[in-house]
Every structure is written in structure tokens, then in C-alpha cells.
Write a protein that holds these residues in place. Structure first.
Motif, PDB file in Angstrom:
ATOM      1  N   ALA A  40      38.630  43.850  56.210  1.00 18.08           N
ATOM      2  CA  ALA A  40      38.774  42.576  55.503  1.00 18.08           C
ATOM      3  C   ALA A  40      37.694  42.427  54.433  1.00 18.08           C
ATOM      4  O   ALA A  40      37.970  41.996  53.303  1.00 18.08           O
ATOM      5  CB  ALA A  40      38.714  41.414  56.488  1.00 18.08           C
ATOM      6  N   LEU A  41      36.460  42.782  54.773  1.00 17.89           N
ATOM      7  CA  LEU A  41      35.369  42.708  53.810  1.00 17.89           C
ATOM      8  C   LEU A  41      35.606  43.652  52.638  1.00 17.89           C
ATOM      9  O   LEU A  41      35.425  43.280  51.477  1.00 17.89           O
ATOM     10  CB  LEU A  41      34.042  43.057  54.488  1.00 17.89           C
ATOM     11  N   ARG A  42      36.012  44.879  52.952  1.00 22.40           N
ATOM     12  CA  ARG A  42      36.268  45.860  51.900  1.00 22.40           C
ATOM     13  C   ARG A  42      37.436  45.431  51.016  1.00 22.40           C
ATOM     14  O   ARG A  42      37.437  45.637  49.795  1.00 22.40           O
ATOM     15  CB  ARG A  42      36.563  47.225  52.522  1.00 22.40           C
ATOM     16  N   ALA A  43      38.460  44.852  51.630  1.00 25.51           N
ATOM     17  CA  ALA A  43      39.618  44.385  50.862  1.00 25.51           C
ATOM     18  C   ALA A  43      39.222  43.239  49.933  1.00 25.51           C
ATOM     19  O   ALA A  43      39.681  43.158  48.784  1.00 25.51           O
ATOM     20  CB  ALA A  43      40.730  43.947  51.809  1.00 25.51           C
ATOM     21  N   PHE A  44      38.375  42.336  50.421  1.00 28.41           N
ATOM     22  CA  PHE A  44      37.840  41.249  49.597  1.00 28.41           C
ATOM     23  C   PHE A  44      37.103  41.828  48.387  1.00 28.41           C
ATOM     24  O   PHE A  44      37.294  41.372  47.248  1.00 28.41           O
ATOM     25  CB  PHE A  44      36.904  40.391  50.450  1.00 28.41           C
ATOM     26  N   ASN A  45      36.292  42.843  48.621  1.00 24.10           N
ATOM     27  CA  ASN A  45      35.551  43.476  47.533  1.00 24.10           C
ATOM     28  C   ASN A  45      36.496  44.143  46.532  1.00 24.10           C
ATOM     29  O   ASN A  45      36.286  44.063  45.319  1.00 24.10           O
ATOM     30  CB  ASN A  45      34.581  44.510  48.102  1.00 24.10           C
ATOM     31  N   VAL A  46      37.553  44.782  47.030  1.00 25.96           N
ATOM     32  CA  VAL A  46      38.537  45.420  46.149  1.00 25.96           C
ATOM     33  C   VAL A  46      39.239  44.377  45.286  1.00 25.96           C
ATOM     34  O   VAL A  46      39.422  44.567  44.074  1.00 25.96           O
ATOM     35  CB  VAL A  46      39.566  46.217  46.972  1.00 25.96           C
ATOM     36  N   GLU A  47      39.631  43.261  45.902  1.00 30.04           N
ATOM     37  CA  GLU A  47      40.310  42.192  45.164  1.00 30.04           C
ATOM     38  C   GLU A  47      39.468  41.732  43.979  1.00 30.04           C
ATOM     39  O   GLU A  47      39.984  41.525  42.877  1.00 30.04           O
ATOM     40  CB  GLU A  47      40.601  41.012  46.095  1.00 30.04           C
ATOM     41  N   LEU A  48      38.165  41.563  44.213  1.00 31.12           N
ATOM     42  CA  LEU A  48      37.286  41.111  43.141  1.00 31.12           C
ATOM     43  C   LEU A  48      37.041  42.211  42.114  1.00 31.12           C
ATOM     44  O   LEU A  48      37.038  41.964  40.911  1.00 31.12           O
ATOM     45  CB  LEU A  48      35.949  40.649  43.727  1.00 31.12           C
ATOM     46  N   ALA A  49      36.851  43.429  42.596  1.00 23.42           N
ATOM     47  CA  ALA A  49      36.521  44.540  41.704  1.00 23.42           C
ATOM     48  C   ALA A  49      37.640  44.848  40.715  1.00 23.42           C
ATOM     49  O   ALA A  49      37.375  45.221  39.569  1.00 23.42           O
ATOM     50  CB  ALA A  49      36.197  45.789  42.525  1.00 23.42           C
ATOM     51  N   GLN A  50      38.889  44.687  41.147  1.00 23.60           N
ATOM     52  CA  GLN A  50      40.002  45.073  40.273  1.00 23.60           C
ATOM     53  C   GLN A  50      40.399  43.976  39.285  1.00 23.60           C
ATOM     54  O   GLN A  50      41.228  44.201  38.410  1.00 23.60           O
ATOM     55  CB  GLN A  50      41.209  45.502  41.100  1.00 23.60           C
ATOM     56  N   ILE A  51      39.772  42.806  39.387  1.00 17.85           N
ATOM     57  CA  ILE A  51      40.080  41.730  38.440  1.00 17.85           C
ATOM     58  C   ILE A  51      39.722  42.151  37.019  1.00 17.85           C
ATOM     59  O   ILE A  51      40.497  41.970  36.076  1.00 17.85           O
ATOM     60  CB  ILE A  51      39.340  40.430  38.820  1.00 17.85           C
ATOM     61  N   LYS A  52      38.536  42.738  36.857  1.00 15.27           N
ATOM     62  CA  LYS A  52      38.050  43.084  35.509  1.00 15.27           C
ATOM     63  C   LYS A  52      38.992  44.043  34.797  1.00 15.27           C
ATOM     64  O   LYS A  52      39.225  43.912  33.588  1.00 15.27           O
ATOM     65  CB  LYS A  52      36.648  43.678  35.607  1.00 15.27           C
ATOM     66  N   ASP A  53      39.536  45.014  35.527  1.00 15.86           N
ATOM     67  CA  ASP A  53      40.390  46.021  34.911  1.00 15.86           C
ATOM     68  C   ASP A  53      41.839  45.561  34.747  1.00 15.86           C
ATOM     69  O   ASP A  53      42.631  46.265  34.119  1.00 15.86           O
ATOM     70  CB  ASP A  53      40.370  47.312  35.736  1.00 15.86           C
ATOM     71  N   SER A  54      42.175  44.407  35.320  1.00 15.96           N
ATOM     72  CA  SER A  54      43.577  43.975  35.294  1.00 15.96           C
ATOM     73  C   SER A  54      43.823  42.819  34.332  1.00 15.96           C
ATOM     74  O   SER A  54      44.927  42.288  34.275  1.00 15.96           O
ATOM     75  CB  SER A  54      44.026  43.568  36.702  1.00 15.96           C
ATOM     76  N   ILE A  55      42.799  42.412  33.578  1.00 24.77           N
ATOM     77  CA  ILE A  55      42.961  41.269  32.681  1.00 24.77           C
ATOM     78  C   ILE A  55      42.740  41.708  31.236  1.00 24.77           C
ATOM     79  O   ILE A  55      42.105  42.725  30.961  1.00 24.77           O
ATOM     80  CB  ILE A  55      41.977  40.132  33.033  1.00 24.77           C
ATOM     81  N   THR A  56      43.276  40.913  30.319  1.00 25.56           N
ATOM     82  CA  THR A  56      43.044  41.144  28.900  1.00 25.56           C
ATOM     83  C   THR A  56      42.234  40.007  28.281  1.00 25.56           C
ATOM     84  O   THR A  56      41.724  40.149  27.180  1.00 25.56           O
ATOM     85  CB  THR A  56      44.390  41.258  28.146  1.00 25.56           C
ATOM     86  N   GLN A  57      42.125  38.895  29.005  1.00 29.82           N
ATOM     87  CA  GLN A  57      41.348  37.748  28.537  1.00 29.82           C
ATOM     88  C   GLN A  57      40.365  37.319  29.614  1.00 29.82           C
ATOM     89  O   GLN A  57      40.723  37.217  30.794  1.00 29.82           O
ATOM     90  CB  GLN A  57      42.268  36.570  28.179  1.00 29.82           C
ATOM     91  N   LYS A  58      39.134  37.051  29.207  1.00 31.22           N
ATOM     92  CA  LYS A  58      38.102  36.666  30.162  1.00 31.22           C
ATOM     93  C   LYS A  58      38.475  35.380  30.901  1.00 31.22           C
ATOM     94  O   LYS A  58      38.160  35.218  32.088  1.00 31.22           O
ATOM     95  CB  LYS A  58      36.760  36.487  29.440  1.00 31.22           C
ATOM     96  N   THR A  59      39.140  34.453  30.213  1.00 28.64           N
ATOM     97  CA  THR A  59      39.521  33.186  30.837  1.00 28.64           C
ATOM     98  C   THR A  59      40.357  33.417  32.088  1.00 28.64           C
ATOM     99  O   THR A  59      40.178  32.750  33.111  1.00 28.64           O
ATOM    100  CB  THR A  59      40.313  32.315  29.839  1.00 28.64           C
ATOM    101  N   THR A  60      41.268  34.372  32.018  1.00 29.26           N
ATOM    102  CA  THR A  60      42.093  34.703  33.175  1.00 29.26           C
ATOM    103  C   THR A  60      41.230  35.211  34.323  1.00 29.26           C
ATOM    104  O   THR A  60      41.426  34.831  35.479  1.00 29.26           O
ATOM    105  CB  THR A  60      43.146  35.764  32.809  1.00 29.26           C
ATOM    106  N   GLY A  61      40.266  36.068  33.994  1.00 23.55           N
ATOM    107  CA  GLY A  61      39.365  36.577  35.016  1.00 23.55           C
ATOM    108  C   GLY A  61      38.551  35.466  35.665  1.00 23.55           C
ATOM    109  O   GLY A  61      38.355  35.452  36.885  1.00 23.55           O
ATOM    110  N   LEU A  62      38.084  34.515  34.854  1.00 22.80           N
ATOM    111  CA  LEU A  62      37.312  33.390  35.391  1.00 22.80           C
ATOM    112  C   LEU A  62      38.143  32.566  36.370  1.00 22.80           C
ATOM    113  O   LEU A  62      37.643  32.108  37.406  1.00 22.80           O
ATOM    114  CB  LEU A  62      36.810  32.502  34.248  1.00 22.80           C
ATOM    115  N   MET A  63      39.404  32.380  36.048  1.00 21.06           N
ATOM    116  CA  MET A  63      40.268  31.580  36.913  1.00 21.06           C
ATOM    117  C   MET A  63      40.554  32.298  38.226  1.00 21.06           C
ATOM    118  O   MET A  63      40.623  31.675  39.289  1.00 21.06           O
ATOM    119  CB  MET A  63      41.557  31.226  36.174  1.00 21.06           C
TER     120      MET A  63
END
Length: 308
Positions: free
Chosen positions: A83-106
Motif C-alpha cells: 500500500a505504501l509503495r503503491a501510494f508512492n507510485v501514484e504520486l511519482a507518475q503524476i509528473k510524467d502523466s501531465i502536460t500542465q502543472k495545474t493538473t498536477g497540482l490538483m
């Protein structure tokens, strides 16, 4: 301080965080270019009780070494570690999956709100969040470490290189080391000496991760290596983007790798550093892009011998 940071997050995003909460609970954000709904986040709602399998599979696909290490933990701690590792993966892949910073912030705001709700016994209907709530209840985990990971990854949404090696180490401490502190809590270890070791391992892991990701980032016209070390050897970001293999570039990699080696020698990290030395610190050498097929065996032997 953590509360103040959270308050600043709410003020900055204003009413948008409610949309992030609703969209995040459905598994994605309905913005153009993201595919909308669950497809954007790449998950479908698991069958009842399937959250453990979902987390384990996510970690296996996105953090294979972390997956192997989690398998070696005691059975009563393994699901929480996933669960901890999955939480970390969820956060880590946000940066590579967005084109706008605003989306990442949300999306970061969704997870910030999710952690708040988890500690209020009201987790959102998202598989990782649900399993994370069970881990928190089971092991009385510290909320501060979750928030540090979120806050640091949010700051890292900016596509810029680290100013110096100390800035990279700070990022590693607040992400990788914080994850290890939580893992220690899952194992029932609350000891200052263990935390000290975890701090060094986390920093070394963060530095090595930055090195390993350099070829991938270069193909996307991005370089995140510490600028002070690059400038010291007269190397520009363009040199890495073009995939040059000059000696001064290898000197940059050597200096950064040496800093990781100072922190701690750890099996999965030390193997990579040794392999890098064999190719004279050529970060683009094909052999460094391959997974070690013997890593599971090496980890098992180390675990059996209790040597790390």
C-alpha cells in the motif's frame, strides 16, 4: 508547519480541490488530453477485497525492485508495504502523466485531501487509498511522513534541474527516506538508529534514481542532474539531451554517483553503481538500461543471510 503547508495548498487551489477530490475518487481527472475518468489514471474499480492485489500489481509494474523487497517482508507487514509503495507510485507518475502543472497540482491536492480523510477514517473510494487506510489503522502510521512525500513531489512538478546535490538530497530525504520511515513503522520499528540508516538509504536511492532516469529524461528533452556539478565540469543540459559520451560528462556522473556511494552501500543500489563503474560512468550505456535478472536471487540470499 505541516498544517500551514496544507492551508497554503487549499488557498492556492481554492474551490478546485473539490473537483480534484471528486475526479480523483473516480480514478482520474476529466480534463482534455487526459482521457477522462478511470482511463486517465489507468485503473478500474477492483472487486470487493481486491485492493491488495491492485496495489501489489501496480507496484510490480511500476516499482519492480520495491516489489521484490516487499515480498521479503513478514507476511503480516507485506500488504501494508504494498500500500505504501503503491501510494508512492501514484504520486511519482503524476509528473510524467501531465502536460500542465495545474493538473498536477490538483491531483496532488486530491492525495493531500485523501490522506487527511484517511486519518479521519473516511478514505475516498480509490483502491490505493482504501488499502492505505487499512495500513494506517493497522500500524498507527505517522501522517507527517505522508504529507512530506506529497509536499516534496508537488514542489518537484516544476521541470527544472536541481540547483546542487544538496537540493537533490533534500528531495530524496523527503520522498524516499520518508517512505522508508513509514515502512519501518509498518514493521514495528521505531528506533533512532534505524531511522538514521533509512535516511542514508533513502538519499542514496534518490540520487541513483535520478541517475538511472537520465537517459529516459534526455529523450524527452529534460535534464534534472545537479547544475553545480554540471557547471564544474563544463557540461550543459544540451550535452545530455544529445547523448554525448565525452569524458567531462562521465566526470559529472562519477561525482554524483560518488555522493550516493558515500551514503550507503545497499544491494540494489550498489549493483547499479558497480555496473556504472564497469562502463566508465557512461550513463547512456545499454547495459545500464537492463533489469538485473539475478536481482530476486541476490535479494533473497541477502535476506536469508541477514546481510544488507
Amino acid at each position: 508547519m505541516a498544517a500551514a503547508a496544507m492551508a497554503r495548498g487549499r488557498l492556492r487551489l481554492g474551490p478546485c480541490h473539490r473537483l480534484a477530490r471528486a475526479a480523483g475518487a473516480r480514478g482520474g481527472l476529466p480534463w482534455p488530453g487526459l482521457g477522462g475518468g478511470r482511463a486517465a489514471a489507468g485503473w478500474s474499480r477492483p472487486v470487493p477485497g481486491g485492493e491488495v492485489q491492485y496495489c501489489a500489481e501496480l507496484v510490480r509494474k511500476r516499482d519492480y525492485e520495491g516489489f521484490l523487497c516487499s515480498l521479503l517482508l513478514p507476511a503480516e507487514s507485506r500488504t501494508s508495504a504494498f500500500a505504501l509503495r503503491a501510494f508512492n507510485v501514484e504520486l511519482a507518475q503524476i509528473k510524467d502523466s501531465i502536460t500542465q502543472k495545474t493538473t498536477g497540482l490538483m491531483r496532488m491536492q486530491f492525495w493531500r485531501e485523501a490522506v487527511e480523510d484517511i486519518f479521519c477514517d473516511n478514505p475516498p473510494h480509490q483502491p490505493v487509498a482504501t488499502e492505505l487506510w487499512r495500513a494506517v489503522k493497522r500500524h498507527n502510521l505517522t501522517k507527517m511522513w505522508f504529507m512530506k512525500i506529497i509536499d516534496e513531489r508537488e514542489k518537484n512538478l516544476d521541470d527544472r534541474a536541481y540547483r546542487n546535490i544538496q537540493e537533490l538530497e533534500t528531495y530524496a530525504e523527503n520522498t524516499q527516506s520518508a517512505l522508508l520511515y513509514l515502512t519501518l513503522e509498518v514493521l514495528g520499528v521505531r528506533d533512532i538508529h534505524a531511522d538514521h540508516a533509512a535516511s542514508h538509504i533513502g538519499k542514496a536511492q534518490g540520487i541513483v534514481t535520478c541517475l538511472r532516469a537520465t537517459p529516459y529524461h534526455s529523450t524527452r528533452q529534460k535534464v534534472f542532474l545537479p547544475m553545480d556539478i554540471c557547471m564544474l565540469h563544463g557540461v550543459s543540459q544540451e550535452d545530455f539531451i544529445r547523448g554525448k559520451q565525452e569524458k567531462n560528462m562521465r566526470d559529472v556522473i562519477y561525482d554524483i554517483a560518488s555522493q550516493a556511494h558515500i551514503h550507503l552501500e545497499h544491494v540494489a543500489l550498489d549493483d547499479y553503481l558497480c555496473n556504472m563503474r564497469k562502463v566508465d560512468f557512461n550513463i547512456f550505456h545499454p547495459s545500464l538500461q537492463k533489469k538485473s535478472t539475478l536481482l530476486p536471487l541476490h535479494l533473497y540470499i541477502r535476506s536469508w543471510k541477514k546481510t544488507y
